[in-house]
Design a protein around this motif. Structure first.
Motif: not given
Ligand code: HEM
Length: 343
Positions: A67-74
């Motif tokens: 979920m942290e990685d997703r937030a960085l991408v977004l």
């Protein structure tokens, strides 16, 4: 017992790894020693304990870090999450599906209380405690699809069904194997599958579409797909090809075990109740070659699958640069013994 969430990264220092328990539950996707495309769809029913099928929506030790990685991408690229205006109702359907599944399956981590349209959602791993009105977008910090999929592992395509076809009219896609939501948004089933070799002529997509358009509410289905990724990188998107494409040239016999990953997608298909949309979660599981070969039967079988994979598939999946190096490395684990089918 609660899940022991790991602290790790899918970029920069690539500290991702699987615990021994997570290796044991890895969804090894090959039921024989060779691989070819097929309409490999089966009912998505709950499976044995300590497998990825134990719950219909799987949450595992990588949840928080994914979920942290997703937030960085977004944060870098908001176009990874898009929803055409007519898909908002489907977003609410999806929010309901994911909240109810998570709260039922993992009550120690998630809870949902409903009083009519007044909902109270608690997500303990991510520290979220929100009250909102179901159906009222102004009561959430994001649209309903974005809100709940920022809290759910895997990519999600939300497909409108009309004219006997499926249309990619919404989705959140940050952990994909080299395809782009921004490119595919608004396309239909045949259009977004156009780059896939061989399968069109085999009639696979005609049969698959017939199956998918008949999926009923409460009867989800599933299939596996797989590819390979160099370094445990979730975001292997065309948008960021300049960051990861070059990794394919870095594989040597010495680093295969740590650098090369089998990437398995558990894809499920769910009919949504109010919108009649179909949601397609694509859940990605990564395993390093060093981890995979801790299971002798997986090592033997994967050696044979990769060695004999049709060139068209290897080319499409982007394996050509390093395939031979990996096959030679895996051959040390293949004593030629026969393997049983179906494990
Ligand atoms: C690949 C989406 C269902 C078979 C792909 C790709 C996308 C996609 C975006 C990548 C295409 C590219 O290269 O740009 C979807 C969605 C589905 C769905 C949204 C749900 C409605 C299915 C089903 C089947 C299937 C039911 C077969 C039974 C394949 C195959 C590939 C593919 C064989 C190539 C994968 C590879 O070799 O790695 N799909 N798909 N898809 N899809 Fe689907």
């Amino acid at each position: 017992m609660g899940i022991n969430f790991r602290k790790e990264t899918f970029r920069d220092d690539f500290s991702f790894r699987n615990s021994p328990e997570q290796i044991r539950r890895f969804p090894f996707p090959f039921h024989e020693d060779s691989y070819m495309y097929a309409v490999n769809i089966e009912p998505h029913t709950p499976g044995p304990k300590n497998t990825v099928f134990e719950h219909l929506i799987d949450v595992d030790e990588h949840y928080i870090s994914e979920m942290e990685d997703r937030a960085l991408v977004l944060a870098e690229d908001p176009l990874r999450c898009q929803s055409l205006p007519h898909m908002t109702l489907a977003g609410w359907d999806l929010l309901e599906l994911l909240m109810t599944q998570k709260a039922e399956s993992y009550p120690e981590h998630f809870s949902l209380t409903r009083d009519g349209d007044n909902w109270h959602w608690i997500n303990r791993p991510l520290g979220i405690d929100d009250r909102f009105t179901f159906g009222d977008v102004s009561t959430l910090p994001y649209g309903p699809m974005a809100y709940i999929t920022r809290q759910s592992q895997g990519d999600f395509c939300v497909l409108d069904q009309r004219d006997g076809n499926l249309w990619m009219d919404a989705g959140i896609v940050t952990t994909q194997a080299d395809w782009s939501l921004d490119f595919d948004i608004g396309m239909n089933f045949f259009e977004w599958h156009a780059p896939v070799p061989l399968a069109h002529d085999m009639g696979i997509f005609n049969r698959a579409l017939k199956f998918l358009t008949n999926i009923q509410q409460g009867q989800p289905a599933r299939r596996f797909n797989w590819t390979m990724t160099i370094n445990p990188r979730l975001d292997t998107s065309p948008e960021n090809y300049h960051k990861w494409g070059v990794d394919r040239t870095t594989v040597t016999p010495e680093n295969v075990g740590q650098k090369v990953h089998l990437r398995v997608e558990l894809q499920t298909f769910w009919r949504l109740p109010r919108s009649n949309a179909l949601v397609f979660p694509i859940r990605c599981y990564l395993i390093k070659m060093d981890e995979l070969v801790t299971s002798p039967k997986w090592a033997r079988r994967f050696h044979r699958v990769l060695r004999d994979l049709p060139n068209e598939l290897a080319e499409y999946k982007g394996l050509t640069r390093y395939r031979q190096t990996v096959v030679e490395w895996l051959s040390q684990y293949d004593d030629g013994a026969p393997t049983s089918s179906g494990f």
